[in-house]
Motif scaffolding. Sequence first.
Motif, mmCIF file in Angstrom:
data_model
loop_
_atom_site.group_PDB
_atom_site.id
_atom_site.type_symbol
_atom_site.label_atom_id
_atom_site.label_comp_id
_atom_site.label_asym_id
_atom_site.label_seq_id
_atom_site.Cartn_x
_atom_site.Cartn_y
_atom_site.Cartn_z
ATOM 1 N N ARG A 64 91.943 95.916 63.758
ATOM 2 C CA ARG A 64 90.899 95.944 64.785
ATOM 3 C C ARG A 64 90.292 94.562 64.987
ATOM 4 N N ALA A 65 90.071 93.833 63.873
ATOM 5 C CA ALA A 65 89.507 92.490 63.968
ATOM 6 C C ALA A 65 90.454 91.557 64.711
ATOM 7 N N GLU A 66 91.751 91.702 64.460
ATOM 8 C CA GLU A 66 92.753 90.896 65.161
ATOM 9 C C GLU A 66 92.623 91.084 66.676
ATOM 10 N N GLU A 67 92.476 92.328 67.084
ATOM 11 C CA GLU A 67 92.413 92.622 68.509
ATOM 12 C C GLU A 67 91.104 92.141 69.131
ATOM 13 N N VAL A 68 89.994 92.424 68.451
ATOM 14 C CA VAL A 68 88.683 92.061 68.988
ATOM 15 C C VAL A 68 88.504 90.549 69.057
ATOM 16 N N LEU A 69 88.980 89.838 68.013
ATOM 17 C CA LEU A 69 88.754 88.397 67.924
ATOM 18 C C LEU A 69 89.896 87.568 68.498
ATOM 19 N N ASP A 70 90.967 88.242 68.940
ATOM 20 C CA ASP A 70 92.117 87.528 69.481
ATOM 21 C C ASP A 70 92.521 86.403 68.527
ATOM 22 N N ALA A 71 92.842 86.796 67.299
ATOM 23 C CA ALA A 71 93.013 85.839 66.202
ATOM 24 C C ALA A 71 94.431 85.300 66.043
ATOM 25 N N PHE A 72 95.306 85.526 67.007
ATOM 26 C CA PHE A 72 96.667 84.954 67.007
ATOM 27 C C PHE A 72 97.496 85.354 65.788
ATOM 28 N N GLY A 73 97.147 86.482 65.152
ATOM 29 C CA GLY A 73 97.889 86.926 63.973
ATOM 30 C C GLY A 73 97.456 86.262 62.680
ATOM 31 N N VAL A 74 96.459 85.365 62.757
ATOM 32 C CA VAL A 74 96.020 84.636 61.563
ATOM 33 C C VAL A 74 95.375 85.569 60.545
ATOM 34 N N LEU A 75 94.499 86.480 61.004
ATOM 35 C CA LEU A 75 93.838 87.397 60.079
ATOM 36 C C LEU A 75 94.850 88.330 59.420
ATOM 37 N N ARG A 76 95.796 88.795 60.205
ATOM 38 C CA ARG A 76 96.821 89.687 59.662
ATOM 39 C C ARG A 76 97.633 88.969 58.580
ATOM 40 N N ALA A 77 97.966 87.723 58.821
ATOM 41 C CA ALA A 77 98.740 86.953 57.846
ATOM 42 C C ALA A 77 97.912 86.669 56.598
ATOM 43 N N ALA A 78 96.635 86.299 56.782
ATOM 44 C CA ALA A 78 95.782 85.986 55.640
ATOM 45 C C ALA A 78 95.535 87.216 54.777
ATOM 46 N N ALA A 79 95.469 88.392 55.416
ATOM 47 C CA ALA A 79 95.201 89.626 54.678
ATOM 48 C C ALA A 79 96.332 89.966 53.715
ATOM 49 N N LYS A 80 97.537 89.517 54.026
ATOM 50 C CA LYS A 80 98.679 89.807 53.155
ATOM 51 C C LYS A 80 98.521 89.169 51.787
ATOM 52 N N TYR A 81 97.753 88.089 51.722
ATOM 53 C CA TYR A 81 97.595 87.367 50.462
ATOM 54 C C TYR A 81 96.243 87.624 49.806
ATOM 55 N N ALA A 82 95.447 88.475 50.419
ATOM 56 C CA ALA A 82 94.121 88.759 49.884
ATOM 57 C C ALA A 82 94.233 89.741 48.730
ATOM 58 N N THR A 83 93.654 89.380 47.611
ATOM 59 C CA THR A 83 93.608 90.264 46.448
ATOM 60 C C THR A 83 92.178 90.337 45.952
ATOM 61 N N ARG A 84 91.875 91.357 45.189
ATOM 62 C CA ARG A 84 90.511 91.585 44.744
ATOM 63 C C ARG A 84 90.070 90.558 43.705
ATOM 64 N N GLU A 85 88.754 90.405 43.622
ATOM 65 C CA GLU A 85 88.162 89.577 42.589
ATOM 66 C C GLU A 85 88.303 90.281 41.238
ATOM 67 N N PRO A 86 88.060 89.566 40.119
ATOM 68 C CA PRO A 86 88.150 90.195 38.804
ATOM 69 C C PRO A 86 87.262 91.421 38.722
ATOM 70 N N GLY A 87 87.714 92.435 37.997
ATOM 71 C CA GLY A 87 86.883 93.611 37.802
ATOM 72 C C GLY A 87 87.650 94.903 37.900
#
Length: 275
Positions: A64-87
């Motif tokens: 949804r953020a990709e569509e609303v912000l017209d982010a050129f696929g950047v958010l989608r690509a960055a999300a692939k590498y996002a992992t949780r903080e320790p805990g």
Amino acid sequence: MTNSTTNEPEPSDSLKTFGLVHKAFRKRAGLTQEEFAPLVRYQPSTVASIEQGRRLPPRVYVERAEEVLDAFGVLRAAAKYATREPGLASWFRKWADLEEQAISLYTFENRLVPGLLQTEAYARTLFNARLPVLTDAQIEAQLAARADRQRLLTEMPNTAFSFIVEEHIVKRGTGGTDVTRELIDHLLAVTELRNVELQLMPETRHIHAGLNGPIQLLETSDNDWFGYCEGQESGQLIVSPKTVSVLHMRYAKLRSQALTPDDSRSLLERTRGAL
């Protein structure tokens, strides 16, 4: 990289990085967090948590953020590498990620109060008693991660949460009388939410469908079902439709064998009054 059996995932700045990228695109669009939140159908507090790197962005949120912000696929690509903080234990992270997408989440527990329903004092008691012994920093990280997950109950009001918990877990008195009183008060408060249902399995029920152990099931917005089973220092995400069907059958039976939500609240109130 930390071994998964240490209960601590490897440290990562990827969530903070995603949050900064997200914030940059939001500001580029000229939107405040309060203006942006309804456009992606999430709460402003969720947007703030994601931009601060405290929460993993759900897949549907990213789309949804990709569509609303017209982010050129950047958010989608960055999300692939996002992992949780320790805990969160590394084996649990896949399940925790799916929780963020769930429209239904079912939990049966016969060992302890489910994490989503624990108070800080109850959780701290468990972490203080864990072996191998955790450091103060590790305990605080665990508590922070647990508190972050618990926001799902209020930030996902359209998700149906069902919990079935053995009566003896509440009566065990983990942490002492004061901790148990606070725990019961918390359970009574949480179950006032329309999307949260709690049933107690009475001690008088000598046999039931959950004797093989805890059960966790969830349904995603794509109507896919997954299961999860956790044991000593290990966990398994279940994707097999056949196995998920078996867990469904058992959970359905447990619902009929446990006390009704109203009777469960009454039992909690009586237990609270006897302390």
